[in-house]
Write an enzyme that holds these catalytic residues in place. Structure first.
Site, PDB file in Angstrom:
ATOM      1  N   TYR A 172     -31.182 -20.812  16.585  1.00  0.00           N
ATOM      2  CA  TYR A 172     -30.463 -19.539  16.589  1.00  0.00           C
ATOM      3  C   TYR A 172     -30.430 -18.961  18.001  1.00  0.00           C
ATOM      4  CZ  TYR A 172     -30.583 -19.067  11.467  1.00  0.00           C
ATOM      5  OH  TYR A 172     -30.407 -19.245  10.116  1.00  0.00           O
ATOM      6  N   ASP A 223     -27.762 -14.181   6.644  1.00  0.00           N
ATOM      7  CA  ASP A 223     -27.685 -12.876   5.998  1.00  0.00           C
ATOM      8  C   ASP A 223     -26.367 -12.173   6.294  1.00  0.00           C
ATOM      9  OD1 ASP A 223     -30.266 -13.081   4.926  1.00  0.00           O
ATOM     10  OD2 ASP A 223     -31.180 -12.278   6.746  1.00  0.00           O
TER      11      ASP A 223
END
EC number: 5.4.99.12
Length: 269
Positions: free
Chosen positions: A109, A51
């Site tokens: 992540y 994003d």
């Protein structure tokens, strides 16, 4: 021929990975640079679309081309045409069956929190500042209920386009290095905003606003409105993509920057 690349990028100045009209994207900048080297239009496919504001140290992409170039040309040559906040880390010719997204078995992540009463100017954009002294051990304990294949509706953005909220989390570790807290999570895939929504709720536990058992309760409710607000994109990094060994995809130290595995207090699986 088909080429795979390892990509590192600072997402602060981009409206996410995916190409969009009238705004900067990492994909567009990379495709322009590759097209210059190949002398033809290049379309790339990535392992995970991050994003706006999210960075990557372990992104993987692939593309097909008629151009014959040595691997170092795809790396050094492309870097010469990229902005300073995007870089090719490695290049490799791969088998035709390889696909950056569909061949991947897991994504990993890391979310970096900087716990200090006053914010840092130098670290701005690369971490999320938290003025509270969070309890990393409680955050780690709370996150263990998320392991395995489960319904993550409580941590799924309303605009998520995935057909299912079910994901398989392989590990979720929370560690501390001085004033930094690192949330490290690996799963087969992630629903939209899943990592940031999980971190937002773990912060509530670390701050003492909710008990450790709250995360289990949230998971069972399957209701996003009951969980904490979404954590900021600052400090979120795609650090690794895992593939079957047969593809022989190059591996780099897990980042970002100084946060290599050997420096973390809690061994990572």
């Amino acid at each position: 021929m088909k080429i795979a690349l390892g990509i590192e990028y600072n997402g602060q100045n981009y409206y996410g990975w995916q190409r969009q009209e009238k705004v900067r994207s990492v994909q567009e900048e990379l495709e322009k640079a590759l097209s210059h080297i190949a002398n033809e239009k290049i379309d790339i496919f990535c392992a995970g679309r991050t994003d706006s504001g999210v960075s990557g140290t372990g992104q993987v992409v692939h593309f097909e081309t008629n151009a014959i170039r040595p691997e170092k040309a795809w790396a050094f040559g492309t870097n010469a045409h990229l902005p300073d906040d995007i870089a090719v880390a490695w290049a490799k010719q791969v088998d035709d069956e390889f696909h950056a997204r569909f061949s991947a078995t897991a994504r990993r992540y890391r979310y970096i929190l900087y716990c200090n009463k006053l914010r840092s100017a130098i670290l701005a954009g690369g971490i999320t500042h938290c003025h509270l002294d969070l309890d990393a051990e409680k955050m780690h304990q709370a996150g263990q209920c998320l392991l395995g294949e489960q319904d993550f509706s409580s941590f799924r953005a309303a605009q998520c386009q995935s057909h299912t909220p079910w994901r398989n989390v392989h590990h979720l570790n929370v560690s501390r290095i001085g004033k930094y807290i690192i949330v490290d999570i690996q799963a087969n895939a992630f629903v939209h905003h899943m990592v940031r929504n999980i971190v937002g709720s773990l912060i509530e536990v670390g701050a003492g606003n909710q008990p450790i058992e709250w995360m289990q309760w949230l998971l069972e409710q399957k209701n996003r409105q009951l969980a904490a607000p979404t954590a900021k994109p600052d400090g979120l990094y795609l650090v690794d993509v895992i593939y079957p060994q047969k593809f022989d995809i190059p591996k780099r130290p897990i980042g970002p920057l100084f946060l290599e595995d050997g420096l973390l207090n809690r061994p990572l699986k």
